[in-house]
Enzyme design. Structure first.
Site, PDB file in Angstrom:
ATOM      1  N   LYS A 282       0.859  -1.186   0.000  1.00 51.00           N
ATOM      2  CA  LYS A 282       0.000   0.000   0.000  1.00 51.00           C
ATOM      3  C   LYS A 282       0.900   1.242   0.000  1.00 51.00           C
ATOM      4  O   LYS A 282       1.892   1.283   0.724  1.00 51.00           O
ATOM      5  CB  LYS A 282      -0.872  -0.011   1.264  1.00 51.00           C
ATOM      6  CG  LYS A 282      -2.196   0.679   1.133  1.00 51.00           C
ATOM      7  CD  LYS A 282      -3.136   0.280   2.294  1.00 51.00           C
ATOM      8  CE  LYS A 282      -4.565   0.540   1.959  1.00 51.00           C
ATOM      9  NZ  LYS A 282      -5.510   0.068   2.975  1.00 51.00           N
ATOM     10  N   GLU A 367     -19.090  -6.767   9.922  1.00 52.03           N
ATOM     11  CA  GLU A 367     -20.078  -6.096  10.771  1.00 52.03           C
ATOM     12  C   GLU A 367     -21.113  -7.080  11.318  1.00 52.03           C
ATOM     13  O   GLU A 367     -21.592  -6.930  12.444  1.00 52.03           O
ATOM     14  CB  GLU A 367     -20.780  -4.981   9.987  1.00 52.03           C
ATOM     15  CG  GLU A 367     -19.920  -3.746   9.713  1.00 52.03           C
ATOM     16  CD  GLU A 367     -18.983  -3.905   8.544  1.00 52.03           C
ATOM     17  OE1 GLU A 367     -19.016  -4.954   7.873  1.00 52.03           O
ATOM     18  OE2 GLU A 367     -18.178  -2.978   8.294  1.00 52.03           O
ATOM     19  N   ARG A 395     -25.428  -3.744   6.786  1.00 53.44           N
ATOM     20  CA  ARG A 395     -24.883  -5.106   6.725  1.00 53.44           C
ATOM     21  C   ARG A 395     -25.371  -5.961   7.883  1.00 53.44           C
ATOM     22  O   ARG A 395     -25.461  -7.172   7.792  1.00 53.44           O
ATOM     23  CB  ARG A 395     -23.338  -5.081   6.783  1.00 53.44           C
ATOM     24  CG  ARG A 395     -22.650  -4.951   5.466  1.00 53.44           C
ATOM     25  CD  ARG A 395     -22.593  -6.275   4.751  1.00 53.44           C
ATOM     26  NE  ARG A 395     -22.303  -6.104   3.350  1.00 53.44           N
ATOM     27  CZ  ARG A 395     -21.053  -6.047   2.870  1.00 53.44           C
ATOM     28  NH1 ARG A 395     -20.024  -6.133   3.678  1.00 53.44           N
ATOM     29  NH2 ARG A 395     -20.863  -5.881   1.557  1.00 53.44           N
TER      30      ARG A 395
HETATM   31  C1  LIG Z   1     -18.784  -3.399   4.654  1.00 53.77           C
HETATM   32  C2  LIG Z   1     -17.671  -2.380   4.746  1.00 53.77           C
HETATM   33  N1  LIG Z   1     -17.115  -2.121   5.948  1.00 53.77           N
HETATM   34  C3  LIG Z   1     -16.130  -1.211   6.065  1.00 53.77           C
HETATM   35  C4  LIG Z   1     -15.692  -0.513   4.953  1.00 53.77           C
HETATM   36  C5  LIG Z   1     -14.647   0.559   5.093  1.00 53.77           C
HETATM   37  N2  LIG Z   1     -13.441   0.221   4.342  1.00 53.77           N
HETATM   38  C6  LIG Z   1     -13.216   0.736   3.154  1.00 53.77           C
HETATM   39  S1  LIG Z   1     -11.790   0.176   2.490  1.00 53.77           S
HETATM   40  C7  LIG Z   1     -11.452  -0.741   3.884  1.00 53.77           C
HETATM   41  C8  LIG Z   1     -10.204  -1.560   3.986  1.00 53.77           C
HETATM   42  C9  LIG Z   1     -10.090  -2.455   2.794  1.00 53.77           C
HETATM   43  O1  LIG Z   1      -8.927  -3.261   2.927  1.00 53.77           O
HETATM   44  P1  LIG Z   1      -8.523  -4.159   1.685  1.00 53.77           P
HETATM   45  O2  LIG Z   1      -9.713  -4.876   1.188  1.00 53.77           O
HETATM   46  O3  LIG Z   1      -7.375  -4.961   2.124  1.00 53.77           O
HETATM   47  O4  LIG Z   1      -8.134  -3.123   0.546  1.00 53.77           O
HETATM   48  P2  LIG Z   1      -6.821  -2.191   0.503  1.00 53.77           P
HETATM   49  O5  LIG Z   1      -7.287  -0.827   0.971  1.00 53.77           O
HETATM   50  O6  LIG Z   1      -5.804  -2.791   1.383  1.00 53.77           O
HETATM   51  O7  LIG Z   1      -6.426  -2.193  -0.940  1.00 53.77           O
HETATM   52  C10 LIG Z   1     -12.469  -0.625   4.790  1.00 53.77           C
HETATM   53  C11 LIG Z   1     -12.510  -1.312   6.105  1.00 53.77           C
HETATM   54  C12 LIG Z   1     -16.309  -0.812   3.722  1.00 53.77           C
HETATM   55  N3  LIG Z   1     -15.974  -0.141   2.584  1.00 53.77           N
HETATM   56  N4  LIG Z   1     -17.274  -1.748   3.635  1.00 53.77           N
HETATM   57 MG   LIG Z   2      -5.393  -4.700   2.016  1.00 53.13          MG
END
Ligand SMILES: Cc1ncc(C[n+]2csc(CCOP(=O)(O)OP(=O)(O)O)c2C)c(N)n1
Ligand SMILES: [Mg+2]
Ligand SMILES: CC(=O)[C@@H](O)[C@H](O)COP(=O)(O)O
Length: 622
Positions: A282, A367, A395
């Site tokens: 990242k 969630e 959710r």
């Molecule tokens: C159901 C839900 N809960 C929380 C979020 C908030 N959220 C957005 S991106 C993220 C982290 C995503 O991590 P990852 O899938 O590893 O993607 P990366 O940012 O590392 O590329 C979160 C928790 C969301 N978008 N959807």
């Molecule tokens: Mg990630």
């Protein structure tokens, strides 16, 4: 002309000589830092998927083939490679969305920024292609290691793993983080697979260097292959994905574009469902992001591109109020525990976690699990506080209803980002939570109107031990304190007409209390008699609201929730149940998906500004 300027779509990308791809990647990174530092957005995630997205669009043939991005916050590179280079109004009104958008491009499919949905989308698309006799069209899902902790992803994997010849590629973009480092059994397993990096390289080395050696090559390679098998069984036993019946390719260096292309071509040729495990970083290529301990620039505001330091100073937020209240409560009550769904810092639980790590649970992007685990924690004698963004309560509705409320569990749900959030667009506005909460028997909901009320509401909520309680507040800088002129039971009266008979009882819910007050001032100046109240606890509708309504010619409710089933609906029902027939005007958000814009612009378009409320009320009083 730069390489990027020569790319108006995947066809142009495919035409680029491979030798120019590293330069293209550099250009893209420079573009992202330059542009996103001006607008704000998901800089870290997109810097991490530059080579991956280049390889995807060189191996697959979008939009004949379909590429689905989970959560969609990491789709900026995809947008660049599909002909969208104007990032000047990213996430702004009328500008490009921060997520995929079908209105922008035929290359975009999933606009929903709620995580963990991509595998289900991709399964449906791929299966649909087979049914329609379009097996030649491939489907690819790109899911982060964080999104992979969401339950939906495993519902999909359970089904996909049982498929034989589905043209479906699942790419796990493993950067070891959501906001914070991804934790849990799955994260540990991905780490195990990552450590077999040497094993994969060993195998590739064997194929390249031994199998072609004259005479001994073949035998030697077979020996190495046997050794490889042995190593794999020792270092990396059959991975969980293979145990489930999924073909696994990886781990692949997610910044080695040729290696990515090779792995993706292998996956494309495989013909059946196959999972490609890609290792990325990242914030790659931008030191301020890579070295950012908090969240590696998961989402940034306007920053100095040289230093990465913020150029906008945020004021004290609603979240700060909650964060402080939680630490104080944690000191006073040992039974208070906290749960986050992979958003410890964004929801304000980091200080509580730092102080009470043993009473803090980060369940990943889960969630539903968070809500029912909370019911379990309550059953064990604790008082859990589940902190999520309001939109993500969607959710966990069934868990709130059937695990918490049905069992009268003393669970407190704190909803940050309720109402209009703004730049994140339709799937991030927290505009349904009061409707959802309103149908849950026994549930108590408070919508604080300012910072002091946040502390008051959270403290009162954790004192409710026989039903779920909800406290919801918006994103951003907390409202200035609004004092009550008097209270009627639990209801705060914020403005009083100088007469007993009242033309309008104006009910301001949460942060809309300030809007209601200002609208009332305009109407009062014109001679109308307006009483403004804040119910404080909006659900169940306080009896005092009904009592106060008896003395009013009409009632109006202002709320930043969808009008259908919100507090206005609940107040209307309460009045009718009490035999009152005054007209009730509900000023809320429309039952529509609201595009990205600033919070103020969205509220303005929804006519939820003081002027608009005053105008609409004036018309009704005429
Ligand atoms: C159901 C839900 N809960 C929380 C979020 C908030 N959220 C957005 S991106 C993220 C982290 C995503 O991590 P990852 O899938 O590893 O993607 P990366 O940012 O590392 O590329 C979160 C928790 C969301 N978008 N959807
Ligand atoms: Mg990630
Ligand atoms: C996709 C994602 O990360 C969202 O959860 C969103 O960007 C959060 O934004 P804020 O935390 O700025 O409201």
């Amino acid at each position: 002309m730069s390489l990027l300027e020569r790319i108006d779509g995947p066809r142009d990308l495919k035409a680029l000589p491979a030798a120019q791809l590293p330069a293209l990647a550099d250009e893209i990174r420079a573009f992202l830092v330059d542009q996103v530092s001006r607008t704000g957005g998901h800089l870290g995630p997109n810097l991490g998927v530059v080579e991956l997205t280049i390889a995807l669009h060189r191996v697959f043939d979008s939009p004949t083939d379909t590429v689905v991005f989970d959560t969609g916050h990491q789709s900026y590179v995809h947008k660049l490679l599909t002909g969208r280079r104007d990032f000047s109004a990213l996430r702004k009104q009328g500008g490009m969305s921060g997520y995929p958008s079908r209105a922008e491009s035929p290359h975009d499919v999933v606009e929903n920024s709620h995580a963990s949905t991509s595998l289900s989308w991709a399964h449906g698309i791929a299966a649909g292609r087979v049914v329609r006799g379009e097996r030649n069209r491939h489907t690819v899902a790109v899911i982060g290691d964080g999104a992979l902790t969401g339950g939906m992803a495993w519902e999909a994997i359970n089904n996909i793993a049982a498929e034989d010849d589905l043209p479906l590629v699942l790419v796990v973009n493993d950067n070891e983080r959501s906001y914070a480092p991804t934790r849990g059994g799955l994260a540990d397993h991905l780490a195990t697979l990552r450590t077999t990096r040497g094993y994969e390289r060993f195998l590739d080395w064997g194929k390249r260097n031994v199998s072609r050696t004259p005479v001994v090559g073949g035998a030697m390679y077979e020996t190495l292959h046997g050794v490889k098998k042995g190593i794999k069984d020792i270092v990396a036993p059959q991975g969980m994905f293979e145990d489930l019946g999924l073909k696994y390719i990886g781990p692949v260096d997610g910044h080695d574009e040729p290696a990515l292309e090779a792995a993706l071509r292998k996956a494309r040729a495989f013909g059946g469902p196959v999972l490609v495990h890609v290792l990325t970083q990242k914030g790659r290529g931008y030191d301020p992001a890579i070295t950012d301990e908090a969240d590696q620039f998961h989402a940034v505001g306007v920053i100095n591109p040289e230093t990465g330091l913020p150029l906008e100073i945020a004021g004290r937020s609603w979240t700060d109020e909650f964060a402080e209240t939680m630490v104080a409560l944690g000191e006073e009550r040992r039974d208070v525990v906290a749960i986050t769904a992979a958003m410890m810092m964004p929801v304000g639980l980091q200080p509580f976690c730092d102080r009470f790590p043993e009473r803090t649970f980060d369940v990943g992007i889960a969630e539903q699990h968070a809500m029912t685990m909370a019911a379990g924690l309550a059953f064990s004698g604790l008082h859990p506080v589940v902190a999520v963004y309001a939109t993500f309560l969607n959710r966990a509705f069934d868990q709130l209803l059937m695990d918490c409320a049905l069992h009268r569990a003393g669970v407190t749900v704190v909803l940050d980002r309720s109402g209009v959030t703004g730049p994140d667009g339709a799937s991030h506005h927290g505009m349904w939570d009061m409707t959802i909460s309103g149908v849950v028997p026994g549930l108590h909901l408070a919508a604080p109107r300012d910072g002091q009320q946040v502390a008051r509401a959270v403290r009162a909520a954790v004192a409710i031990d026989d039903a779920p309680s909800v406290v919801r507040f918006p994103k951003g800088t907390v409202a200035e304190p609004i004092e009550a002129v008097r209270t009627v039971g639990g209801v705060d009266v914020l403005a009083e007409p100088d007469a007993d008979a009242v033309d309008v009882l104006l009910v301001g819910v949460g942060s809309m209390a300030a809007t209601a007050l200002t609208a009332a001032e305009k109407l009062t100046a014109e001679g109308h008699r307006v009483r403004v109240v804040d119910p404080v606890w909006a659900l169940p509708v306080p009896d005092e609201v009904v009592t106060l309504a008896r003395a009013a010619g009409r009632v109006a409710v202002v709320e930043d929730n969808v009008v259908v089933g919100g507090i206005g609906s609940q107040v209307t029902q309460a009045l009718r149940d009490a035999g009152l027939d005054q007209p009730v005007d509900v000023f809320g958000l429309p039952k529509r998906f609201l595009e990205h814009a600033s919070r103020g612009q969205v509220l303005d378009a929804a006519q939820l500004t003081p002027d608009a409320v005053a105008t609409r009320l004036r018309d009704r009083l005429a």
